[in-house]
Design a protein around this motif. Structure first.
Motif: not given
Length: 330
Positions: A70-74, A207-213, A232-244, A271-274
């Protein structure tokens, strides 16, 4: 990170550890932790090690996975109402797993263990890609995003209904209980399978926490600051789908964890993703652990599906968020 945030995270981790110890003793059968070193309680010790402990640990892993998704998708959709359940991503994973349950497949034992997760991953990823592409075309409109989620939920729900109609009695019961969300099938093998998918995914997102910010500022701003936005968007898509996928394949559809937890963490910490990423994992694990413990004890010796409890908590929060968003746009 500031000291008060670090202190809050350590406090949350300590609370989670304490809750884990306490939760392992509650249920239809009380199993105090001291039976591990008490003589003459071999049968109870075996129940604690093979049934109760895997379930408690699975609640931690699934809760953390859903909250982090949910955090990644938001961030990905740049929308505070983005959630695996509301947007239909959990439904996409559920449809793929239902297809796996009903259709006759025969694989090796190791592949059989991971096959439901692979099916859920394909379903979740397809749903995520559709929603992401549509949200980009219409500038992330809140109303359109929710309508797309409603449509995907309806389509996948209808497809699961057709599969339920085609299933036999055993498959129908499995689909019904699994659709309401439950951790009752917890075993060491399933826990190991979920954990082996979750931990690497969490490390990649961390590892992408700063990039999410930077992505929170907008795609164009992030691009000018040196972020390869598309990658980065592709990586986040795959990661969020894998978690779900990992969570849905094992526990069924458990809603609102991914909606409630990241909001609470952002409001309470930063709001800092770290801070948001570890905070979401810890708080999501804590919330699902408490909900599952209540599901095991409120109606003992029967058991309530944990997905019903999380929905009771999340639905009022969702309504509050909608009214809050509406008030901000007025």
């Amino acid at each position: 990170m500031p000291r008060h945030i670090t202190f809050s995270l350590y406090t949350l981790a300590l609370m989670l550890a304490l809750a884990t110890v306490l939760a392992s003793g509650f249920g239809a059968l009380r199993l105090p932790v001291n039976l591990l070193w008490r003589e003459g309680d071999d049968a109870l010790r075996q129940i604690w090690l093979t049934i109760r402990l895997p379930r408690v640990l699975l609640a931690l892993v699934v809760g953390g996975s859903l909250a982090l998704a949910g955090c990644v998708m938001q961030v990905l959709f740049r929308n505070p109402l983005a959630d695996p359940g509301l947007l239909g991503i959990s439904s996409g994973a559920a449809f793929a797993v239902a297809l796996w349950v009903v259709l006759p497949f025969t694989l090796s034992p190791l592949l059989m263990l991971y096959a439901p997760m692979l099916a859920a991953f394909v379903g979740a990823l397809m749903a995520t890609m559709v929603i992401f592409l549509l949200s980009r075309q219409h500038h992330g409109s809140l109303s359109r995003l929710l309508l797309v989620g409603i449509a995907i939920n309806a389509l996948c729900g209808a497809a699961v209904g057709v599969l339920s109609w085609l299933s036999n009695d055993a498959q129908l019961r499995q689909l019904s209980l699994w659709g309401m969300g439950s951790l009752g099938q917890a075993q060491w093998s399933t826990l190991l399978a979920v954990t082996s998918l979750m931990l690497p995914t969490v490390l990649i997102i961390w590892r992408l926490a700063a990039t999410l910010n930077l992505l929170q500022l907008g795609e164009e701003e992030a691009h000018y600051l040196g972020v390869d936005v598309r990658t980065v968007q592709r990586i986040l898509l795959v990661c969020s789908a894998l978690l779900v996928a990992a969570a849905v394949a094992i526990s069924g559809v458990i809603g609102f964890i991914g909606l409630v937890v990241p909001h609470v963490v952002r409001m309470g910490l930063s709001a800092d993703h770290r801070a948001v990423i570890p905070g979401s994992v810890l708080a999501g694990a804590f919330l699902l652990l408490v909900a599952d413990t209540l599901a095991r004890t409120l109606v003992a010796p029967a058991e309530m599906p944990v997905g019903l409890l999380t929905s009771m908590l999340g639905a009022p929060w969702f309504l509050w968020l909608i009214f809050r968003q509406g008030g901000q746009h007025d």
